[in-house]
Design a protein around this motif. Structure first.
Motif, short mmCIF file in Angstrom:
data_model
loop_
_atom_site.label_atom_id
_atom_site.label_comp_id
_atom_site.label_asym_id
_atom_site.label_seq_id
_atom_site.Cartn_x
_atom_site.Cartn_y
_atom_site.Cartn_z
N LYS A 220 0.85 -1.19 0.00
CA LYS A 220 0.00 0.00 0.00
C LYS A 220 0.89 1.24 0.00
CE LYS A 220 -4.01 -0.02 1.94
NZ LYS A 220 -4.80 -0.25 0.70
N ASP A 254 -1.51 3.91 -3.61
CA ASP A 254 -2.63 3.09 -3.14
C ASP A 254 -3.61 3.93 -2.32
OD1 ASP A 254 -3.25 -0.10 -2.67
OD2 ASP A 254 -3.94 1.13 -1.01
N GLU A 349 -3.56 -4.35 -0.55
CA GLU A 349 -3.18 -3.63 -1.77
C GLU A 349 -4.33 -3.71 -2.75
OE1 GLU A 349 0.30 -3.60 -5.23
OE2 GLU A 349 0.17 -5.28 -3.81
#
Length: 476
Positions: A220, A254, A349
């Motif tokens: 992320k 992200d 993610e």
């Protein structure tokens, strides 16, 4: 035509035989192979673009050029400019010992046979970029391209057979069973780019052979926007980057951390940017489709969960089209505002066209939020305050950082690229750093006139005199 397990083993054994420690590839041989790879790309750019578009169903040709084809070409050009120097033994400083004739060198010798596994989102670049560095270091290379892009894999395999000798460079194709067997071969180094969970399996498969592994994973990746950031520039960069390849890029942002009082302004700016760049999605060749039905369903599942939990979702759809469009797997970019921390879009993610936006009231709060996640592959900082920028860099961990920019650290030829912790291990790219990653940096120490005096120090005789000498040397 898919490679069989038997054919894969045959190519691997051929390359193992060709690798000769006594006669490593010469500079000229390495450059020849690099030139062959360069010709493979340059001569077939339209065909490579068409194959990737066919695998995705819809993908921006400019995205393919920038993400898949320019990287290896730039790396080849840079390597050829410097390779002759890199191959030479690197003399190291010996300090005052140089006065006695002592010399120290580092020899970069080839490892042997290198395996490379590339993902679907940039299957050509992430196969050939590490490959050219491994070949520059004098290794033989085998590549396994993702089964999610079968047309691209088949084309690159066909072209490699036309342009190169498989004893130096070969491409294998196939489904997950081939990938599993590929990662378990007795490589001298293995490179895998993909998801963290699959990376664990690759690492486990390589462990029985003690194969050193480079894992380039994801995670992320946060973008931290400081109060003094240039709003127009920041919004434009984040919006355009996140929509590129529909968010299917390991280096993509992200989630974004914004000052609370600037949330509405940034939402408006990001929405305006995307409306300008993608006024339409359907039949728009510049907007990328999701790679397959499984990924499409996974992304929609994240949105459904967030919607059911009352998350504020803003779908950027200026033409009011009927999207998501399942027939072509098209999902417009959706902003998720302050989603609950236990939702999938906050924990996992995303790897798709969703951008989570979280607000913060203090920089310490933003830093704590970043550190509550696994270490990301990249972090992006927007702002002017050097004190605040340095605070974030020093108090967080990530594979790399860009300030007022996105992803460009990964393309530098003077810095290595890689992840840390859950986002990967090992570094390549970066010109010489990549060359060294695929080399054994062998230390060579040549003693000078002191050779006949150091025997007692190496194998000390146990008497009072030597005991006193050793203690004096150690400061005891």
């Amino acid at each position: 035509m898919m490679t069989t397990i038997n054919e894969m083993h045959q190519i691997f054994n051929l390359q193992k035989i060709q690798y000769d420690r006594a006669q490593p590839m010469t500079y000229e041989e390495r450059v020849t192979v690099l030139n062959q790879i360069e010709a493979l790309i340059r001569d077939n750019i339209p065909e490579l673009i068409t194959a990737l578009q066919a695998d995705f169903g819809q993908r921006d040709p400019l995205q393919i050029l920038s993400a898949d084809l320019t990287g290896p070409l730039a790396t080849i050009a840079y390597i050829k400019k410097h390779l002759r120097k890199w191959i030479l033994p690197a003399k190291q400083r010996s300090g005052l010992m140089a006065l006695t004739g002592t010399k120290q060198y580092v020899y970069n010798e080839p490892l042997g046979v290198v395996g490379i596994m590339s993902p679907f989102n940039a299957p050509i670049d992430l196969a050939l970029d590490p490959a050219v560095e491994a070949i520059a270091a004098g290794n033989r290379v085998m590549v396994k391209i993702s089964e999610y892009t079968p047309k691209t894999a088949a084309l690159v395999q066909k072209l490699s057979q036309q342009y190169l000798n498989e004893k130096n460079f070969a491409v294998v194709t196939g489904e997950a069973d081939i990938a599993a067997q590929f990662s378990a071969l007795d490589w001298d180094k293995l490179v895998f780019t993909g998801g963290s969970e699959t990376g664990k399996k690759v690492l486990s498969a390589a462990a029985p052979n003690l194969t050193p592994v480079v894992l380039e994973l994801g995670g992320k990746n946060p973008a931290v926007v400081l109060p003094d950031a240039n709003k127009q520039m920041t919004a434009a960069k984040i919006a355009r980057s996140r929509s590129g390849n529909s968010g299917q890029i390991c280096l993509d942002t992200d989630y974004v951390l914004l000052p609370t009082d600037q949330l509405d302004e940034y939402v408006g700016l990001i929405t305006a940017q995307l409306a300008q760049v993608f006024p339409t999605y359907i039949n728009n060749s510049e907007y990328s489709a999701i790679i397959n039905d499984r990924s499409y369903d996974r992304i929609l599942g994240m949105l459904t969960e967030a919607r059911q939990r009352g998350t504020r979702l803003i779908t950027i759809n200026p033409n009011n089209e009927l999207v998501p469009y399942v027939k072509r797997r098209l999902i417009p970019l959706t902003l998720a505002i302050n989603p609950d921390r236990d939702l999938q879009i906050a924990r996992n993610e995303i790897f798709g066209p969703i951008l989570s936006i979280f607000t913060y009231d203090s920089l310490d709060e933003a830093i704590a939020f970043i550190n509550s996640h696994e270490k990301p592959l990249a972090m992006y900082l927007f702002g002017r305050s050097s004190r605040h920028l340095n605070q974030i860099i020093s108090q967080t961990s990530s594979g790399g950082v860009d300030i007022n920019e996105l992803s460009l650290h990964a393309g530098s030829h003077s810095m290595g690229f890689g992840g840390v912790g859950y986002s990967g291990m090992g570094r390549y790219k970066g010109g010489k750093i990549g060359f060294e990653t695929f080399s054994n940096q062998k230390s060579v120490y040549k003693q000078g006139v002191l050779a006949k005096y150091t025997t007692r120090l190496m194998v000390p005789i146990h008497n009072k005199r030597n005991e006193k000498l050793l203690k004096r040397m150690l400061g005891l």
